[in-house]
Every structure is written in C-alpha cells, then in structure tokens.
Scaffold this motif. Structure first.
Motif, PDB file in Angstrom:
ATOM      1  N   LEU A  26       4.216  67.397  95.825  1.00 15.18           N
ATOM      2  CA  LEU A  26       5.611  67.227  95.438  1.00 15.18           C
ATOM      3  C   LEU A  26       6.441  68.435  95.863  1.00 15.18           C
ATOM      4  O   LEU A  26       7.543  68.283  96.403  1.00 15.18           O
ATOM      5  CB  LEU A  26       5.698  67.010  93.924  1.00 15.18           C
ATOM      6  CG  LEU A  26       7.067  66.694  93.330  1.00 15.18           C
ATOM      7  CD1 LEU A  26       6.905  65.839  92.076  1.00 15.18           C
ATOM      8  CD2 LEU A  26       7.831  67.968  92.967  1.00 15.18           C
ATOM      9  N   ALA A  27       5.942  69.640  95.616  1.00 12.69           N
ATOM     10  CA  ALA A  27       6.683  70.846  95.979  1.00 12.69           C
ATOM     11  C   ALA A  27       6.921  70.917  97.480  1.00 12.69           C
ATOM     12  O   ALA A  27       8.025  71.233  97.942  1.00 12.69           O
ATOM     13  CB  ALA A  27       5.926  72.087  95.496  1.00 12.69           C
ATOM     14  N   GLN A  28       5.895  70.621  98.256  1.00 15.11           N
ATOM     15  CA  GLN A  28       6.029  70.668  99.704  1.00 15.11           C
ATOM     16  C   GLN A  28       7.056  69.658 100.203  1.00 15.11           C
ATOM     17  O   GLN A  28       7.919  69.971 101.036  1.00 15.11           O
ATOM     18  CB  GLN A  28       4.674  70.413 100.359  1.00 15.11           C
ATOM     19  CG  GLN A  28       3.642  71.498 100.105  1.00 15.11           C
ATOM     20  CD  GLN A  28       2.230  71.054 100.408  1.00 15.11           C
ATOM     21  OE1 GLN A  28       2.006  69.983 100.957  1.00 15.11           O
ATOM     22  NE2 GLN A  28       1.260  71.868 100.026  1.00 15.11           N
ATOM     23  N   LYS A  29       6.993  68.422  99.689  1.00 20.14           N
ATOM     24  CA  LYS A  29       7.890  67.379 100.168  1.00 20.14           C
ATOM     25  C   LYS A  29       9.322  67.617  99.714  1.00 20.14           C
ATOM     26  O   LYS A  29      10.265  67.312 100.453  1.00 20.14           O
ATOM     27  CB  LYS A  29       7.409  65.995  99.705  1.00 20.14           C
ATOM     28  CG  LYS A  29       6.018  65.638 100.206  1.00 20.14           C
ATOM     29  CD  LYS A  29       5.878  65.877 101.701  1.00 20.14           C
ATOM     30  CE  LYS A  29       4.432  65.832 102.140  1.00 20.14           C
ATOM     31  NZ  LYS A  29       4.229  66.248 103.545  1.00 20.14           N
ATOM     32  N   ALA A  30       9.510  68.159  98.524  1.00 20.99           N
ATOM     33  CA  ALA A  30      10.860  68.460  98.064  1.00 20.99           C
ATOM     34  C   ALA A  30      11.531  69.479  98.989  1.00 20.99           C
ATOM     35  O   ALA A  30      12.711  69.348  99.340  1.00 20.99           O
ATOM     36  CB  ALA A  30      10.833  68.969  96.627  1.00 20.99           C
ATOM     37  N   VAL A  31      10.776  70.487  99.406  1.00 21.52           N
ATOM     38  CA  VAL A  31      11.316  71.484 100.327  1.00 21.52           C
ATOM     39  C   VAL A  31      11.615  70.847 101.682  1.00 21.52           C
ATOM     40  O   VAL A  31      12.689  71.068 102.270  1.00 21.52           O
ATOM     41  CB  VAL A  31      10.341  72.665 100.488  1.00 21.52           C
ATOM     42  CG1 VAL A  31      10.826  73.637 101.555  1.00 21.52           C
ATOM     43  CG2 VAL A  31      10.161  73.387  99.161  1.00 21.52           C
ATOM     44  N   GLU A  32      10.695  70.050 102.185  1.00 18.80           N
ATOM     45  CA  GLU A  32      10.906  69.390 103.477  1.00 18.80           C
ATOM     46  C   GLU A  32      12.142  68.492 103.459  1.00 18.80           C
ATOM     47  O   GLU A  32      12.842  68.360 104.470  1.00 18.80           O
ATOM     48  CB  GLU A  32       9.678  68.555 103.834  1.00 18.80           C
ATOM     49  CG  GLU A  32       8.442  69.371 104.175  1.00 18.80           C
ATOM     50  CD  GLU A  32       7.234  68.485 104.421  1.00 18.80           C
ATOM     51  OE1 GLU A  32       7.405  67.404 105.006  1.00 18.80           O
ATOM     52  OE2 GLU A  32       6.115  68.866 104.012  1.00 18.80           O
ATOM     53  N   ARG A  69       5.500  78.214  94.069  1.00 24.83           N
ATOM     54  CA  ARG A  69       6.199  79.013  95.088  1.00 24.83           C
ATOM     55  C   ARG A  69       5.398  79.061  96.385  1.00 24.83           C
ATOM     56  O   ARG A  69       5.970  78.988  97.481  1.00 24.83           O
ATOM     57  CB  ARG A  69       6.445  80.429  94.569  1.00 24.83           C
ATOM     58  CG  ARG A  69       7.488  80.521  93.471  1.00 24.83           C
ATOM     59  CD  ARG A  69       7.917  81.961  93.243  1.00 24.83           C
ATOM     60  NE  ARG A  69       8.978  82.027  92.242  1.00 24.83           N
ATOM     61  CZ  ARG A  69       8.790  82.349  90.964  1.00 24.83           C
ATOM     62  NH1 ARG A  69       7.571  82.663  90.541  1.00 24.83           N
ATOM     63  NH2 ARG A  69       9.795  82.382  90.118  1.00 24.83           N
ATOM     64  N   ALA A  70       4.089  79.206  96.278  1.00 19.23           N
ATOM     65  CA  ALA A  70       3.252  79.277  97.474  1.00 19.23           C
ATOM     66  C   ALA A  70       3.332  77.983  98.277  1.00 19.23           C
ATOM     67  O   ALA A  70       3.393  78.006  99.515  1.00 19.23           O
ATOM     68  CB  ALA A  70       1.805  79.573  97.091  1.00 19.23           C
ATOM     69  N   ASN A  71       3.348  76.847  97.593  1.00 19.57           N
ATOM     70  CA  ASN A  71       3.449  75.575  98.298  1.00 19.57           C
ATOM     71  C   ASN A  71       4.819  75.391  98.932  1.00 19.57           C
ATOM     72  O   ASN A  71       4.942  74.850 100.037  1.00 19.57           O
ATOM     73  CB  ASN A  71       3.141  74.427  97.336  1.00 19.57           C
ATOM     74  CG  ASN A  71       1.656  74.169  97.209  1.00 19.57           C
ATOM     75  OD1 ASN A  71       1.036  73.564  98.074  1.00 19.57           O
ATOM     76  ND2 ASN A  71       1.066  74.651  96.125  1.00 19.57           N
ATOM     77  N   ALA A  72       5.861  75.834  98.240  1.00 24.50           N
ATOM     78  CA  ALA A  72       7.203  75.755  98.807  1.00 24.50           C
ATOM     79  C   ALA A  72       7.309  76.639 100.055  1.00 24.50           C
ATOM     80  O   ALA A  72       7.893  76.240 101.077  1.00 24.50           O
ATOM     81  CB  ALA A  72       8.236  76.171  97.763  1.00 24.50           C
ATOM     82  N   LEU A  73       6.723  77.825  99.994  1.00 25.93           N
ATOM     83  CA  LEU A  73       6.749  78.739 101.133  1.00 25.93           C
ATOM     84  C   LEU A  73       5.969  78.163 102.309  1.00 25.93           C
ATOM     85  O   LEU A  73       6.404  78.252 103.470  1.00 25.93           O
ATOM     86  CB  LEU A  73       6.170  80.092 100.715  1.00 25.93           C
ATOM     87  CG  LEU A  73       6.062  81.155 101.803  1.00 25.93           C
ATOM     88  CD1 LEU A  73       7.417  81.417 102.427  1.00 25.93           C
ATOM     89  CD2 LEU A  73       5.473  82.430 101.217  1.00 25.93           C
TER      90      LEU A  73
END
Length: 250
Positions: free
Chosen positions: A99-105, A130-134
C-alpha cells in the motif's frame, strides 16, 4: 532520446547535491552498485535527496568494498510535493508495504495512518512505512519525498483537515453510481481543490465513524463499484480515479 534515463541506477542520499561533491557510499549502497549491478568507475548513477532535484553522478571505487560518488550535473529540477493526502487504516505488514509503495507511485504527497474501530491491530512500524515509500520514490523517478505522518485516531485525522480540502471517502455503502461523475460534481476539474482520500479497514467503518465522516463539509462518498475490494486494492483504484479527474494526471 528518452526524457528519462531508465538505465542508470537511482539512489536517495541525505547529503546536499552540488557539482563536484564527493559522497561516500553507505556499505549497503556500495555492495548494491559494485557487486549486484556490477557497476564500474565512471558509470553513471542518479541521485536525489528530496530537496535539490535529481543529479547525475559517477562512481569512483575507493576500495574493494567501498566507493564514492562524484556529483556532476543536475538532470531534473526539484518538484513540489503533491498536495494529495492519503489516509488509511493500517493493514498487516506485507500488504502495508504494498500500500505504501503504490500510494507513492500514484502521487500521494502525505501518507497518514488512521486508527478506526475495526483496524487490524494498532502496532505500526512507521520507519518501515518510510522505507517502503523511499524505495518506491527511488524506483519510480519521484523527486519529492512524501510526508509520512504518525498514526492518529479517526476524529483527530478529520479535525486536522483544512475546511477547503475535499475529502474523498471510499464508502462501501455509497450508492452504486458513476464515480467520475461524483467527483466532477464535488469539485471543478478545471480548478480542483486540495485533496484527501480516506480508505477504511477491511471490516469497514463503524456506523458512528461513517456518520462523523459524512457530517464533515466538503466530503464526497464514493463507491468503487459492485465488487468488494481489499483495502490495498482500493488504494490503487481510488487514487487512480481521483488523479484522473481532479489530480495531476487529468
């Protein structure tokens, strides 16, 4: 010529980026470039820090297991953080990573965990978030790092939203209607307001939570169709809808 260099590896660094700066690589980064990617002296690497845009650097090996990066020139200027807030009920670890990765993308500028009555547990590793978002920002060429907020209860999250911010509330009980038409009716696509999206837990919102959300002015309840979506799938679906009608991909 392609507008973006997809061949050069891309790394986030904490240092300021200026021409001629020499940046020692962390051990894990050196291992990744030297041993995993087999990069050699003078091979290009793209760098960003969330402040100074994106820069091209070259690799200078300083030892068998160590290397420096020499900053050369800026490839893209810094862009502002998107003014789109993504509010969500935390999920179990693996799906929370997704979820974190896709939200940032999908262009979320703020990621805000929100505890609700039916949230699946209230232990949340913000540093992992934070690490996944980065990681998503590194892989997808994103320059402005998202803000990762500490988790709060739903009433606190709602109270923190500015009155002019349109809240798109994913409501499984909303009438099955055209979500694009609903968004266009809620705001003018030619001059969209600041946006926030709220996705609840897989148990849904409690009735008192739904009433609290619906009572907030400048809120639109949105159905995502006739099928029940998992919360991480709903994140991608609603962000794609919002961005295509009122966001930066319209």
């Amino acid at each position: 010529m392609a507008a973006y260099d997809f061949t050069a590896p891309r790394l986030h660094v904490a240092d300021d980026l200026v021409p001629g700066a020499v940046l020692p690589l962390e051990r894990a980064q050196a291992n990744y470039l030297l041993n995993v990617l087999r990069r050699g002296p003078d091979d290009p690497v793209l760098l960003f820090n969330g402040r100074d845009g994106e820069w091209r650097a070259t690799l200078a090996q300083s030892g068998r297991k160590s290397a420096d990066l020499v900053v050369r020139e800026q490839t893209r200027p810094q862009t502002p953080r998107p003014d789109l807030q993504y509010l969500f009920a935390p999920l179990k670890s693996a799906r929370l990573d997704y979820l974190a990765q896709k939200a940032v993308e999908m262009g979320a500028g703020t990621i805000r965990p929100v505890f609700t009555r039916y949230t699946q547990g209230e232990r949340l590793n913000v540093e992992r978030l934070r690490a996944n978002a980065l990681e998503a920002a590194e892989q997808c060429g994103i320059l402005a790092l998202p803000e990762i907020s500490e988790a709060v209860r739903l009433p606190v999250a709602l109270a923190a939203l500015a009155p002019e911010r349109l809240l798109v509330f994913c409501d499984e009980d909303a009438p099955l209607s055209d979500p694009i038409a609903a968004l266009r009716a809620a705001a003018d696509p030619a001059a969209p307001p600041p946006l926030a999206v709220l996705v609840g837990p897989e148990g849904g919102f409690a009735q008192e939570e739904r009433a609290l959300i619906s009572a907030r002015p400048n809120t639109v309840a949105l159905s995502l169709g006739p099928r029940i979506l998992r919360a991480d799938t709903a994140a991608v679906a609603v962000l794609a809808l919002v961005q295509s009608v009122l966001g930066d991909t319209r």
